[in-house]
Design an enzyme around this catalytic site. Structure first.
Site, PDB file in Angstrom:
ATOM      1  N   ARG A 163       0.840  -1.219   0.000  1.00 51.85           N
ATOM      2  CA  ARG A 163       0.000   0.000   0.000  1.00 51.85           C
ATOM      3  C   ARG A 163       0.872   1.266   0.000  1.00 51.85           C
ATOM      4  O   ARG A 163       0.538   2.264   0.645  1.00 51.85           O
ATOM      5  CB  ARG A 163      -0.920   0.048   1.221  1.00 51.85           C
ATOM      6  CG  ARG A 163      -1.868  -1.100   1.325  1.00 51.85           C
ATOM      7  CD  ARG A 163      -2.935  -1.086   0.233  1.00 51.85           C
ATOM      8  NE  ARG A 163      -3.942  -2.101   0.491  1.00 51.85           N
ATOM      9  CZ  ARG A 163      -3.859  -3.364   0.087  1.00 51.85           C
ATOM     10  NH1 ARG A 163      -2.813  -3.764  -0.631  1.00 51.85           N
ATOM     11  NH2 ARG A 163      -4.829  -4.227   0.341  1.00 51.85           N
ATOM     12  N   CYS A 209     -10.922  -1.546   3.248  1.00 45.74           N
ATOM     13  CA  CYS A 209     -10.259  -1.836   4.529  1.00 45.74           C
ATOM     14  C   CYS A 209      -9.699  -0.555   5.131  1.00 45.74           C
ATOM     15  O   CYS A 209      -9.087   0.253   4.440  1.00 45.74           O
ATOM     16  CB  CYS A 209      -9.124  -2.842   4.334  1.00 45.74           C
ATOM     17  SG  CYS A 209      -9.762  -4.481   4.003  1.00 45.74           S
ATOM     18  N   GLU A 279      -4.780   2.326   6.556  1.00 47.94           N
ATOM     19  CA  GLU A 279      -4.527   2.225   5.121  1.00 47.94           C
ATOM     20  C   GLU A 279      -5.189   3.407   4.403  1.00 47.94           C
ATOM     21  O   GLU A 279      -4.710   3.876   3.374  1.00 47.94           O
ATOM     22  CB  GLU A 279      -5.138   0.900   4.633  1.00 47.94           C
ATOM     23  CG  GLU A 279      -5.142   0.717   3.153  1.00 47.94           C
ATOM     24  CD  GLU A 279      -5.668  -0.657   2.739  1.00 47.94           C
ATOM     25  OE1 GLU A 279      -5.507  -1.637   3.495  1.00 47.94           O
ATOM     26  OE2 GLU A 279      -6.235  -0.736   1.653  1.00 47.94           O
TER      27      GLU A 279
HETATM   28  C1  LIG Z   1     -15.388  -1.567  -1.674  1.00 45.48           C
HETATM   29  C2  LIG Z   1     -13.905  -1.280  -1.712  1.00 45.48           C
HETATM   30  C3  LIG Z   1     -13.019  -2.324  -1.894  1.00 45.48           C
HETATM   31  C4  LIG Z   1     -11.637  -2.080  -1.914  1.00 45.48           C
HETATM   32  N1  LIG Z   1     -10.796  -3.145  -2.122  1.00 45.48           N
HETATM   33  C5  LIG Z   1      -9.466  -2.927  -2.159  1.00 45.48           C
HETATM   34  C6  LIG Z   1      -8.566  -4.010  -2.385  1.00 45.48           C
HETATM   35  O1  LIG Z   1      -8.962  -5.153  -2.557  1.00 45.48           O
HETATM   36  N2  LIG Z   1      -7.236  -3.732  -2.397  1.00 45.48           N
HETATM   37  C7  LIG Z   1      -6.759  -2.463  -2.213  1.00 45.48           C
HETATM   38  O2  LIG Z   1      -5.520  -2.290  -2.264  1.00 45.48           O
HETATM   39  N3  LIG Z   1      -7.585  -1.428  -2.014  1.00 45.48           N
HETATM   40  C8  LIG Z   1      -8.916  -1.611  -1.977  1.00 45.48           C
HETATM   41  N4  LIG Z   1      -9.771  -0.556  -1.760  1.00 45.48           N
HETATM   42  C9  LIG Z   1      -9.217   0.786  -1.489  1.00 45.48           C
HETATM   43  C10 LIG Z   1      -9.070   1.722  -2.713  1.00 45.48           C
HETATM   44  O3  LIG Z   1      -9.924   1.342  -3.760  1.00 45.48           O
HETATM   45  C11 LIG Z   1      -7.620   1.792  -3.205  1.00 45.48           C
HETATM   46  O4  LIG Z   1      -6.780   2.325  -2.208  1.00 45.48           O
HETATM   47  C12 LIG Z   1      -7.445   2.610  -4.488  1.00 45.48           C
HETATM   48  O5  LIG Z   1      -6.097   2.504  -4.874  1.00 45.48           O
HETATM   49  C13 LIG Z   1      -7.807   4.101  -4.350  1.00 45.48           C
HETATM   50  O6  LIG Z   1      -7.926   4.653  -5.666  1.00 45.48           O
HETATM   51  P1  LIG Z   1      -8.794   5.955  -5.950  1.00 45.48           P
HETATM   52  O7  LIG Z   1      -8.710   6.280  -7.389  1.00 45.48           O
HETATM   53  O8  LIG Z   1     -10.148   5.789  -5.407  1.00 45.48           O
HETATM   54  O9  LIG Z   1      -7.966   7.022  -5.125  1.00 45.48           O
HETATM   55  P2  LIG Z   1      -8.479   8.074  -4.038  1.00 45.48           P
HETATM   56  O10 LIG Z   1      -9.168   7.341  -2.935  1.00 45.48           O
HETATM   57  O11 LIG Z   1      -9.195   9.178  -4.693  1.00 45.48           O
HETATM   58  O12 LIG Z   1      -7.076   8.582  -3.499  1.00 45.48           O
HETATM   59  C14 LIG Z   1      -6.230   7.717  -2.778  1.00 45.48           C
HETATM   60  C15 LIG Z   1      -4.800   8.240  -2.878  1.00 45.48           C
HETATM   61  O13 LIG Z   1      -4.351   8.133  -4.225  1.00 45.48           O
HETATM   62  C16 LIG Z   1      -3.934   9.408  -4.679  1.00 45.48           C
HETATM   63  N5  LIG Z   1      -4.201   9.507  -6.131  1.00 45.48           N
HETATM   64  C17 LIG Z   1      -5.380   9.427  -6.777  1.00 45.48           C
HETATM   65  N6  LIG Z   1      -5.195   9.596  -8.107  1.00 45.48           N
HETATM   66  C18 LIG Z   1      -3.863   9.772  -8.284  1.00 45.48           C
HETATM   67  C19 LIG Z   1      -3.032  10.046  -9.413  1.00 45.48           C
HETATM   68  N7  LIG Z   1      -3.520  10.165 -10.653  1.00 45.48           N
HETATM   69  N8  LIG Z   1      -1.698  10.209  -9.195  1.00 45.48           N
HETATM   70  C20 LIG Z   1      -1.156  10.108  -7.960  1.00 45.48           C
HETATM   71  N9  LIG Z   1      -1.894   9.890  -6.854  1.00 45.48           N
HETATM   72  C21 LIG Z   1      -3.235   9.715  -7.024  1.00 45.48           C
HETATM   73  C22 LIG Z   1      -4.748  10.409  -3.877  1.00 45.48           C
HETATM   74  O14 LIG Z   1      -4.151  11.683  -3.877  1.00 45.48           O
HETATM   75  C23 LIG Z   1      -4.710   9.739  -2.530  1.00 45.48           C
HETATM   76  O15 LIG Z   1      -3.461   9.960  -1.929  1.00 45.48           O
HETATM   77  C24 LIG Z   1     -11.153  -0.767  -1.738  1.00 45.48           C
HETATM   78  C25 LIG Z   1     -12.059   0.291  -1.551  1.00 45.48           C
HETATM   79  C26 LIG Z   1     -13.413   0.043  -1.537  1.00 45.48           C
HETATM   80  C27 LIG Z   1     -14.374   1.179  -1.348  1.00 45.48           C
END
Ligand SMILES: Cc1cc2nc3c(=O)[nH]c(=O)nc-3n(C[C@H](O)[C@H](O)[C@H](O)COP(=O)(O)OP(=O)(O)OC[C@H]3O[C@@H](n4cnc5c(N)ncnc54)[C@H](O)[C@@H]3O)c2cc1C
Length: 284
Positions: A163, A209, A279
């Site tokens: 992560r 999570c 996380e």
């Molecule tokens: C139902 C559910 C299930 C999930 N299952 C998992 C799983 O199985 N495994 C897992 O690892 N995670 C899981 N997650 C967590 C989440 O989806 C991840 O952490 C994902 O990587 C976040 O992506 P996002 O686009 O939503 O980013 P955001 O939540 O919008 O942002 C998260 C971080 O990423 C940064 N970010 C966003 N876009 C960029 C970019 N273009 N460049 C640089 N930084 C950026 C943001 O600034 C922030 O620091 C889950 C979440 C939910 C709601």
């Protein structure tokens, strides 16, 4: 703000832009339609901004968010496929990549099926699922640093951990992946999604999570052992299905979720002597 010709919205409700449906208004909300936009916003804000992907890993305070929030516009949402190589814009929802993989029998990133994220967010977090990280198949990433400099960085020059990644202070613009053909992909995805449905609370808003798994064990197991499943604080609840999920049952606030996370940390520390690390990312 002196920025011209860049899409700037005021008081955008972040509640609607996070998967847990919590968050106050962003005073300044920029939609970047080009690299020039991004460079200018970065310069104008002195590199002090929040970058929003699909909001699936965020817990945002309910008060007004003063730090400018940037999101990537539709220009960064695309997928170009050349046989087993994919070039993907950072704003592209992962579901779109997955659909392409299913249509073309492409294996490599399909373990992440069901994660409601953007590709930029997945790379930044080095998200993983079913023992496979998004970074496993990435070959190159293009990113902008806080000074507005754009670089194409080979995977070998990037750090990817649990992560975590060296993309923390950058804006991912696009990335390239190498996948491989495998006719088992559809069945495997069906199975991954089935397991998700059986083990995770997907019908209620959450940010997945809350805590990282400590070495050798799972945070969900530790929380469950403390008997905390179902514990409720106003509209927030520790999921009855997956103890590492906090779900928004009814109009939960940041404070409600914060209370439960603190309660979990205290309980796990008292029972096991383990300090849980979050996380999720908190804003505000
Ligand atoms: C139902 C559910 C299930 C999930 N299952 C998992 C799983 O199985 N495994 C897992 O690892 N995670 C899981 N997650 C967590 C989440 O989806 C991840 O952490 C994902 O990587 C976040 O992506 P996002 O686009 O939503 O980013 P955001 O939540 O919008 O942002 C998260 C971080 O990423 C940064 N970010 C966003 N876009 C960029 C970019 N273009 N460049 C640089 N930084 C950026 C943001 O600034 C922030 O620091 C889950 C979440 C939910 C709601």
């Amino acid at each position: 703000m002196s920025i011209k010709k860049i899409e700037l919205r005021q008081h955008v409700d972040l509640k609607g832009l996070t998967t847990i449906k919590i968050g106050g208004p962003a005073r300044h909300f920029f939609v970047a339609h080009s690299r020039d936009d991004l460079a200018e916003i970065s310069k104008d804000t002195g590199g002090a901004w929040y970058l929003l992907g699909r909001g699936s890993n965020l817990l945002v305070k309910d008060s007004c968010i003063e730090k400018p929030v940037i999101t990537l516009g539709e220009e960064f949402d695309y997928l170009r496929a050349d046989n087993e190589t994919l070039e993907v814009g950072a704003a592209t929802p992962f579901s779109r990549v997955l659909n392409h993989c299913l249509k073309s029998d492409l294996s490599g990133v399909h373990n992440l099926a069901g994660i409601p994220a953007s590709c930029g967010g997945l790379l930044r977090m080095n998200a993983s699922s079913f023992k496979r990280e998004i970074s496993a198949c990435v070959t190159e990433v293009e990113a902008m640093d806080k000074s507005g400099t754009i670089s194409r960085i080979a995977k070998e020059a990037l750090f990817f951990g649990y992560r975590a990644s060296s993309l923390k202070d950058s804006i991912v613009l696009r990335a390239w992946f190498i996948l491989h053909r495998d006719t088992r992909v559809k069945n495997e995805v069906r199975n991954f999604l089935k397991i998700r449905r059986e083990t995770q609370e997907l019908s209620l808003p959450s940010c997945g999570c809350i805590f990282k798994n400590p070495p050798g064990t799972s945070a969900g197991f530790l929380i469950e052992q403390c008997g905390l499943k179902g514990l409720t604080k106003n509209g927030a609840q520790i999921s009855r299905k997956h103890a590492n999920f906090i779900v928004n049952v009814k109009n939960a606030s940041y404070e409600d979720v914060d209370y439960l996370t603190r309660f979990i940390k205290d309980s796990v520390y008292k029972k096991f002597g383990i300090i849980l690390e979050e996380e999720i990312e908190r804003w505000g």
